[in-house]
Design an enzyme around this catalytic site. Structure first.
Site, mmCIF file in Angstrom:
data_model
loop_
_atom_site.group_PDB
_atom_site.id
_atom_site.type_symbol
_atom_site.label_atom_id
_atom_site.label_comp_id
_atom_site.label_asym_id
_atom_site.label_seq_id
_atom_site.Cartn_x
_atom_site.Cartn_y
_atom_site.Cartn_z
ATOM 1 C CE LYS A 1 54.801 23.600 0.600
ATOM 2 N NZ LYS A 1 53.586 23.116 0.977
ATOM 3 C CD GLU B 1 54.465 7.176 -3.298
ATOM 4 O OE1 GLU B 1 53.444 7.574 -3.431
ATOM 5 O OE2 GLU B 1 55.081 6.981 -1.817
ATOM 6 C CB CYS C 1 50.527 7.181 -0.717
ATOM 7 S SG CYS C 1 52.533 6.229 -0.707
ATOM 8 C CD GLU D 1 45.785 8.041 -2.298
ATOM 9 O OE1 GLU D 1 46.475 7.596 -1.739
ATOM 10 O OE2 GLU D 1 45.754 9.136 -2.649
#
Length: 519
Positions: free
Chosen positions: A210, A286, A320, A417
């Site tokens: 996906k 992750e 990330c 973040e």
């Protein structure tokens, strides 16, 4: 911003002159507009419409214009894809094929990626605003290497012989875990696709992938190449759609044995909850990061500045492991700040197809507005805006590379973040202080150390709680080197043999042994 040369190319194909954002000039280079060939779901070896017939638009972030309408998969489409993958796993050839034969097909897949490198790079640049030169020189070549790495592992999946303590003998079998659901993000669409599917293919699993709704084009093209390579029908399926529908259906599906997700910590929680409340499928996550880069007084200032810019601003900060917290020891702080500003004077923000461009647009309007809101928050909290901080241009989701100084550890920009081109500069005195502040985060994905002192490098790398530490380098990934998080950055590894292990079941077999002279 006067200190940044911001350019956006003429869009020759459409006769549209966007002009230069900062100084009124235009660039004559033409954009490499790819031909969009695949917009439907890929299930059981065929491109098909969604059951509902619904579609959604994928947008060019450099122009804010619609690229194509993509089939919108939903729970029913995920059910079809899982059914195909289950049939291929339970009754098909892929899990039963000798590992060397799987490896041969995977190597053919890698060859096709190399042969179609420019097409794949253009699709990704067009869809998510990644710099085309980086795509062709680094990103896409790396994914064929990833496939070849795991192709070489496919015939080296071995168990162990066990010496037991009584009159029995044992051995272990490593078997493919089954049907896996792979939910991938939008910041590295092709790389994440292969990062997830390569070890799963090598293990003998079948899968439903996906992709993020912001980045469907590369995934569908890769599905086409996988079929051309000879991967059997049903082994690799791609369902495009939205996270809260098709993504949620993958995480909660009762016939998926394992799910691997890369994305935000918030969504990672939902994936884990769905896995727990459905069939207790195994999960690998992750997730987010707020990675520190620690620059010590003995470092080469020019090298340190380059690493700080690379760590914080590469791929427009949409990474990330981005080193968005840069801690600089007070002895070289002023020199480093001066060097950073000088380097950013030549930083080009603009058309990602232009070879001179360093930074393209953020992926979509939502991410663009989110980054700008964090910049405003940083100003309100009292951080000093050293450079940047504003949108670029009249069209597209462009943001000036931004550096804040006088940032304190309690500020939102130092904790959240941001996932954009924003660097937070912070000064420190001692090694102990640097370690403590680097670890003062809920995340633990990556960290960087810049020093010429081996003792400092060893001490700090042992002390920081993060999944990967780069010393005098940053963003250096390799197929053989595992990466994954501590704390709220998730668990489970990508790359390396550790990635292969999460797609395998370890089965023990024990039998009696009679009259052996040895126990």
């Amino acid at each position: 911003m006067d200190t940044i040369n911001t350019t956006v190319n003429k869009r020759k194909q459409k006769g549209e002159d966007m002009g230069d954002v900062s100084n009124g000039k235009t660039n004559s280079n033409s954009r490499r507009i790819p031909n969009i060939k695949f917009t439907k779901l890929f299930i059981n070896g065929d491109f098909v419409d969604s059951i509902s017939g619904k579609t959604f638009e994928t947008i060019d972030p450099s122009s804010e214009e619609v690229i194509a309408k993509i089939a919108e998969g939903d729970k029913e489409d995920i059910d079809l894809a899982v059914k195909a993958a289950r049939q291929a796993f339970d009754h098909g050839s892929w899990p039963r094929m000798p590992g060397c034969e799987r490896g041969k097909i995977m190597n053919k897949f890698a060859d096709l990626i190399d042969e179609n490198l420019e097409e794949l790079a253009a699709l990704e640049t067009f869809d998510v605003g990644k710099v085309y030169s980086f795509e062709t020189n680094v990103d896409i070549p790396s994914i064929s290497k990833e496939l070849r790495y795991f192709a070489g592992s496919a015939d080296k999946i071995h168990g162990k012989t066990l010496k037991l303590s009584s009159e029995f003998q044992g051995y272990t079998l490593l078997e493919p875990i089954g049907v896996v659901g792979l939910i991938i993000p939008w910041n590295f669409p092709s790389a994440m696709f292969v990062l997830k599917c390569a070890p799963a293919l090598a293990a003998g699993c079948t899968m439903v992938i996906k992709p993020a709704e912001q980045a469907p084009l590369a995934a569908l093209y890769l599905a086409h190449l996988a079929k051309l390579a000879g991967i059997p029908n049903g082994v690799l399926n791609v369902v495009t759609g939205f996270g809260d529908t098709s993504g949620a259906a993958v995480a909660s599906h009762m016939d998926i044995d394992c799910v691997s997700f890369t994305g935000s910590t918030e969504v990672g929680r939902l994936v884990m909850q769905a896995a727990a409340t459905s069939n207790l499928k195994t999960v690998s996550l992750e997730l987010g990061g707020k990675s520190p880069l620690l620059i010590f007084d003995d470092a080469n200032v020019n090298q340190a500045a380059d690493l700080a810019l690379l760590g914080s601003l590469a791929n427009k900060g949409e990474i990330c492991v981005c080193s968005s917290r840069v801690f600089v020891q007070e002895g070289i702080y002023d020199k480093l700040v001066e060097n950073l500003v000088e380097k950013l004077k030549t930083w080009v923000v603009g058309d990602p197809f232009d070879p001179s461009t360093h930074q393209g647009p953020q992926v979509d309007k939502e991410q663009y507005e989110k980054v700008l809101s964090y910049i405003d928050q940083g100003k309100r909290e009292g951080a000093s805006l050293l450079i940047g901080g504003k949108p670029c241009g009249k069209k597209g989701y462009y943001i000036e590379p931004t550096i804040f100084e006088n940032v304190t550890d309690d500020m939102l920009i130092a904790n959240d973040e941001i996932f954009g081109p924003v660097m937070c500069l912070m000064k420190f005195k001692t090694i102990e202080e640097a370690i403590g502040r680097a670890n003062a985060t809920k995340y633990g994905l990556a960290a960087g150390i810049v020093t010429n002192d081996l003792n400092i490098a060893n001490r700090v790398s042992r002390s920081i709680r993060a999944g990967i530490i780069w010393i005098n380098c940053y963003h250096n990934f390799d197929s053989g080197c595992p990466i994954g998080g501590y704390k709220m950055s998730g668990f489970g590894k990508d790359h390396g043999v550790e990635a292969l292990e999460k797609y395998l079941q370890n089965k023990a077999v024990v039998t009696p042994i009679y009259h052996s002279p040895w126990l």
